[in-house]
Design a protein around this motif. Structure first.
Motif, PDB file in Angstrom:
ATOM      1  N   PRO A  85      -1.652 -11.921   7.288  1.00  0.00           N
ATOM      2  CA  PRO A  85      -0.902 -11.887   8.559  1.00  0.00           C
ATOM      3  C   PRO A  85      -0.819 -13.248   9.235  1.00  0.00           C
ATOM      4  O   PRO A  85       0.243 -13.620   9.770  1.00  0.00           O
ATOM      5  CB  PRO A  85      -1.700 -10.885   9.401  1.00  0.00           C
ATOM      6  CG  PRO A  85      -2.445 -10.055   8.428  1.00  0.00           C
ATOM      7  CD  PRO A  85      -2.776 -10.964   7.300  1.00  0.00           C
ATOM      8  N   GLY A  86      -1.924 -13.991   9.235  1.00  0.00           N
ATOM      9  CA  GLY A  86      -1.905 -15.315   9.862  1.00  0.00           C
ATOM     10  C   GLY A  86      -0.960 -16.267   9.172  1.00  0.00           C
ATOM     11  O   GLY A  86      -0.244 -17.043   9.837  1.00  0.00           O
ATOM     12  N   MET A 142       0.372   1.680   9.370  1.00  0.00           N
ATOM     13  CA  MET A 142      -0.037   1.490   7.977  1.00  0.00           C
ATOM     14  C   MET A 142      -0.553   0.070   7.767  1.00  0.00           C
ATOM     15  O   MET A 142      -1.506  -0.152   7.015  1.00  0.00           O
ATOM     16  CB  MET A 142       1.138   1.794   7.049  1.00  0.00           C
ATOM     17  CG  MET A 142       1.604   3.244   7.115  1.00  0.00           C
ATOM     18  SD  MET A 142       3.044   3.594   6.075  1.00  0.00           S
ATOM     19  CE  MET A 142       2.308   3.499   4.445  1.00  0.00           C
ATOM     20  N   GLY A 143       0.081  -0.900   8.424  1.00  0.00           N
ATOM     21  CA  GLY A 143      -0.398  -2.277   8.318  1.00  0.00           C
ATOM     22  C   GLY A 143      -1.770  -2.457   8.924  1.00  0.00           C
ATOM     23  O   GLY A 143      -2.619  -3.169   8.368  1.00  0.00           O
ATOM     24  N   MET A 144      -2.042  -1.793  10.067  1.00  0.00           N
ATOM     25  CA  MET A 144      -3.356  -1.878  10.683  1.00  0.00           C
ATOM     26  C   MET A 144      -4.418  -1.267   9.780  1.00  0.00           C
ATOM     27  O   MET A 144      -5.518  -1.819   9.629  1.00  0.00           O
ATOM     28  CB  MET A 144      -3.340  -1.170  12.037  1.00  0.00           C
ATOM     29  CG  MET A 144      -4.696  -1.141  12.749  1.00  0.00           C
ATOM     30  SD  MET A 144      -5.361  -2.797  13.090  1.00  0.00           S
ATOM     31  CE  MET A 144      -4.211  -3.351  14.358  1.00  0.00           C
ATOM     32  N   SER A 150       4.388  -5.218   9.895  1.00  0.00           N
ATOM     33  CA  SER A 150       5.451  -4.387   9.336  1.00  0.00           C
ATOM     34  C   SER A 150       5.822  -4.846   7.931  1.00  0.00           C
ATOM     35  O   SER A 150       6.038  -4.019   7.030  1.00  0.00           O
ATOM     36  CB  SER A 150       6.680  -4.434  10.255  1.00  0.00           C
ATOM     37  OG  SER A 150       7.724  -3.653   9.730  1.00  0.00           O
ATOM     38  N   ALA A 151       5.891  -6.165   7.722  1.00  0.00           N
ATOM     39  CA  ALA A 151       6.220  -6.684   6.390  1.00  0.00           C
ATOM     40  C   ALA A 151       5.134  -6.329   5.383  1.00  0.00           C
ATOM     41  O   ALA A 151       5.429  -5.949   4.241  1.00  0.00           O
ATOM     42  CB  ALA A 151       6.408  -8.200   6.456  1.00  0.00           C
ATOM     43  N   ILE A 152       3.866  -6.428   5.793  1.00  0.00           N
ATOM     44  CA  ILE A 152       2.762  -6.069   4.903  1.00  0.00           C
ATOM     45  C   ILE A 152       2.812  -4.586   4.559  1.00  0.00           C
ATOM     46  O   ILE A 152       2.658  -4.186   3.399  1.00  0.00           O
ATOM     47  CB  ILE A 152       1.415  -6.432   5.552  1.00  0.00           C
ATOM     48  CG1 ILE A 152       1.292  -7.947   5.705  1.00  0.00           C
ATOM     49  CG2 ILE A 152       0.254  -5.890   4.715  1.00  0.00           C
ATOM     50  CD1 ILE A 152       0.100  -8.374   6.531  1.00  0.00           C
ATOM     51  N   GLY A 184       2.392  -0.864   1.242  1.00  0.00           N
ATOM     52  CA  GLY A 184       2.302   0.578   1.442  1.00  0.00           C
ATOM     53  C   GLY A 184       3.506   1.354   0.977  1.00  0.00           C
ATOM     54  O   GLY A 184       3.443   2.584   0.872  1.00  0.00           O
ATOM     55  N   MET A 185       4.618   0.676   0.693  1.00  0.00           N
ATOM     56  CA  MET A 185       5.852   1.383   0.339  1.00  0.00           C
ATOM     57  C   MET A 185       6.393   0.961  -1.031  1.00  0.00           C
ATOM     58  O   MET A 185       6.522   1.784  -1.935  1.00  0.00           O
ATOM     59  CB  MET A 185       6.904   1.145   1.427  1.00  0.00           C
ATOM     60  CG  MET A 185       6.484   1.654   2.797  1.00  0.00           C
ATOM     61  SD  MET A 185       7.717   1.302   4.078  1.00  0.00           S
ATOM     62  CE  MET A 185       6.867   1.904   5.540  1.00  0.00           C
ATOM     63  N   ALA A 186       6.742  -0.326  -1.186  1.00  0.00           N
ATOM     64  CA  ALA A 186       7.380  -0.761  -2.433  1.00  0.00           C
ATOM     65  C   ALA A 186       6.396  -0.816  -3.599  1.00  0.00           C
ATOM     66  O   ALA A 186       6.712  -0.381  -4.712  1.00  0.00           O
ATOM     67  CB  ALA A 186       8.031  -2.126  -2.235  1.00  0.00           C
ATOM     68  N   PHE A 187       5.210  -1.372  -3.363  1.00  0.00           N
ATOM     69  CA  PHE A 187       4.232  -1.505  -4.444  1.00  0.00           C
ATOM     70  C   PHE A 187       3.865  -0.154  -5.074  1.00  0.00           C
ATOM     71  O   PHE A 187       3.815  -0.031  -6.301  1.00  0.00           O
ATOM     72  CB  PHE A 187       2.977  -2.215  -3.953  1.00  0.00           C
ATOM     73  CG  PHE A 187       2.761  -3.555  -4.603  1.00  0.00           C
ATOM     74  CD1 PHE A 187       2.928  -3.718  -5.961  1.00  0.00           C
ATOM     75  CD2 PHE A 187       2.378  -4.660  -3.854  1.00  0.00           C
ATOM     76  CE1 PHE A 187       2.732  -4.954  -6.568  1.00  0.00           C
ATOM     77  CE2 PHE A 187       2.183  -5.901  -4.445  1.00  0.00           C
ATOM     78  CZ  PHE A 187       2.368  -6.041  -5.809  1.00  0.00           C
TER      79      PHE A 187
END
Length: 570
Positions: free
Chosen positions: A260-261, A46-48, A275-277, A282-285
């Protein structure tokens, strides 16, 4: 057969209700979609996808944002004036402009996708995924042009059906592609998602094209001529909006690319950053932005009405609708978003298997309220023809968002929470600017009591009671559900104590078909005359005068047929 509730199907209430209902269904399907995605491709996949997705956003913003705004605005104006013959020409001009812009953007991407992937993401192999977006964007373009034409004509049922069915097809297509191809890397997983999206867009584009063709055929080609050149009107609206949308999406894409950087600067590995992004965006927002399901339809429904009112110089009617829309945005966003905070950690963990703290959810709730005001105020400004101002204020918000992410995401104490802070501040600034423009520049009477104090009066006691109930009953599912129910009951009681009367409000908002406006000179209970009815009666009077002076009876007859079934507008 007589309907039990003879509500006008062209009213703001009816259209906003249909869009809100479809939005609720779409949110439910969207959660199912994200749950399946998180199980099939994981947070890294999902992050990618979130890193590649800005390509989709940039091309659609350039090729679609301005054209859709132009088609919506001009269609609403033509409908209010009764210029049915201009409708097809407006859509054709918008479609031609979209194809031109898409061709330019697609050509640039085809010849430079590898360099773009290397420069932006540092991964040349992602260039193929960028190219996969092109068929999806082309189909999305015609689908959205058809939807915006329907919104301008106050036909929201077909777009709602299209979106729901498209989402169902997308879920099945994405899952089928992933299960068949069995991707082994995050990039391959993202490519499977794009292929599934394209399959769903084939259905929605065909469905909306057929539907809009039928609507145009029913409207015919009668009515008075449109007062100005259509192609020039489309370009005059679309070009500045497209340029502003391009700048806004470039800023948003920059946020996505630098995040990410900056997180790796804070000490996270590349996998941990992705994963954090994925966990936040993708999940909490999506969970915390659920209240916007009831806000977006208000903006989509009210903008064409304001355009129609202004087309026949009914400024008071436009102002009333704008004030009502802002009030609904405040009431829908503030209590609902903050009621999700106590239950949020449990819901995110249960649904997605991710951990999110309460402070982050609080910031997301603030961002939800700010987004609600920005969305509706921008739609109101668009209805008044001030789309350039709305876009400019949005750009300022995007710049603030980018700056906050750059300065704070690299701080280990803030980390990925900088994205939440930036999103909230980046919506609050343009919302404030838009409200000041409405209050000062357009002299719209905004009430702090209705927009701020009243929603706060509902929100604070409801959240406190919800938290107390969850602590007393425990943090498991029964306690969470009873806590949410307790908060909702307290909010409803507070609303009644403050003076909100939903029934009385709806009676003023819903125009009913068949009510008389005149009764021997006495005032009746009929609502104010709509913009469409005003245009119809003015054209009828004009046609009658022309016939009395030897004008064309045929033209007057065609105008009467065009407006024979006109109904009241909220």
């Amino acid at each position: 057969m007589k309907r039990l509730f003879p509500i006008s199907r062209r009213s703001v209430f009816y259209n906003a209700s249909i869009l809100a209902l479809s939005g609720v269904v779409l949110q439910g399907l969207g959660f199912l979609y994200r749950i399946l995605q998180s199980r099939l491709i994981g947070a890294e996949g999902m992050g990618m996808y979130s890193l590649i997705q800005p390509v989709y956003g940039v091309i659609t913003s350039v090729a679609l944002a301005g054209v859709c705004a132009a088609v919506n605005h001009l269609t609403a104006e033509a409908d209010a004036r009764g210029s049915s013959g201009a409708l097809i020409r407006i859509f054709s001009a918008g479609a031609a402009f979209f194809v031109l812009l898409f061709t330019l953007m697609a050509s640039a991407l085809i010849f430079g996708h590898e360099k773009a992937a290397s420069l932006l993401l540092g991964k040349p192999e992602t260039g193929r995924a960028m190219l996969l977006f092109l068929p999806c964007i082309f189909l999305t373009g015609f689908e959205n042009l058809c939807k915006n034409a329907c919104y301008g004509l106050k036909h929201v049922g077909a777009p709602a059906v299209s979106e729901i069915t498209e989402q169902i097809v997308r879920i099945g297509a994405v899952c089928a592609v992933i299960l068949l191809l069995k991707p082994e890397t995050p990039l391959a997983s993202a490519e499977c998602v794009i292929l599934g999206m394209t399959a769903s867009e084939v259905f929605s584009a065909l469905f909306m094209t057929v539907t809009l063709t039928r609507i145009y055929r029913e409207r015919g080609e009668g009515g008075p001529p449109f007062p100005r050149p259509i192609a020039g009107g489309v370009i005059r609206i679309a070009l500045p909006v497209s340029l502003s949308a391009l700048a806004g999406n470039l800023i948003a894409s920059s946020v996505t690319l630098i995040l990410p950087g900056r997180l790796m600067t804070a000490g996270l590995s590349e996998e941990e950053a992705l994963s954090a992004i994925g966990r936040i965006t993708g999940m909490a927002f999506p969970l915390m932005l659920l209240p916007l399901t009831f806000v977006y339809p208000v903006g989509a429904a009210v903008a064409p009405r304001i355009t129609g009112s202004m087309a026949v110089e009914k400024r008071a009617d436009a102002g009333r609708k704008a004030a009502r829309a802002l009030e609904i945005a405040a009431l829908a966003s503030m209590p609902l978003s903050f009621l999700l905070i106590p239950a949020g950690p449990f819901l995110v963990k249960t649904v997605f298997g991710a951990e999110v703290d309460g402070k982050t959810l609080f910031l997301m709730a603030l961002g939800c309220v700010a987004m609600a005001f920005q969305t509706v105020s921008s739609s109101i400004l668009t209805g008044y023809g001030k789309h350039r101002f709305a876009m400019a204020s949005g750009l300022l918000g995007g710049i603030l968002h980018l700056a906050l992410v750059w300065f704070f995401a690299g701080d280990p104490a803030v980390g990925v929470r900088a994205e939440v802070i930036g999103a909230a501040a980046g919506s609050a600034l343009p919302a404030l600017i838009n409200l000041l423009r409405l209050a000062i520049g357009l002299r719209l009477r905004l009430s702090a009591r209705r927009l701020l104090l009243g929603p706060l009066f509902l929100t604070v006691p409801a959240v406190l009671c919800e938290k107390a109930a969850i602590r007393l009953l425990g943090g498991e599912l029964p306690g969470i559900l009873l806590g949410i129910l307790t908060g909702g009951i307290v909010a409803a009681a507070a609303a009644y104590a403050w003076g909100y009367r939903p029934g009385r409000y709806l009676r003023t908002l819903i125009p009913r078909e068949g009510l008389q406006k005149e009764d021997g000179g006495r005032v009746t209970c009929a609502p104010p005359e709509s913009a469409e009815e005003t245009a119809a009666s003015e054209i009828r009077r004009s046609s009658g005068n022309k016939r009395a002076s030897g004008g064309s009876a045929a033209r007057g007859s065609s105008v009467r047929r065009a407006f024979r079934n006109s109904s009241n507008d909220a």
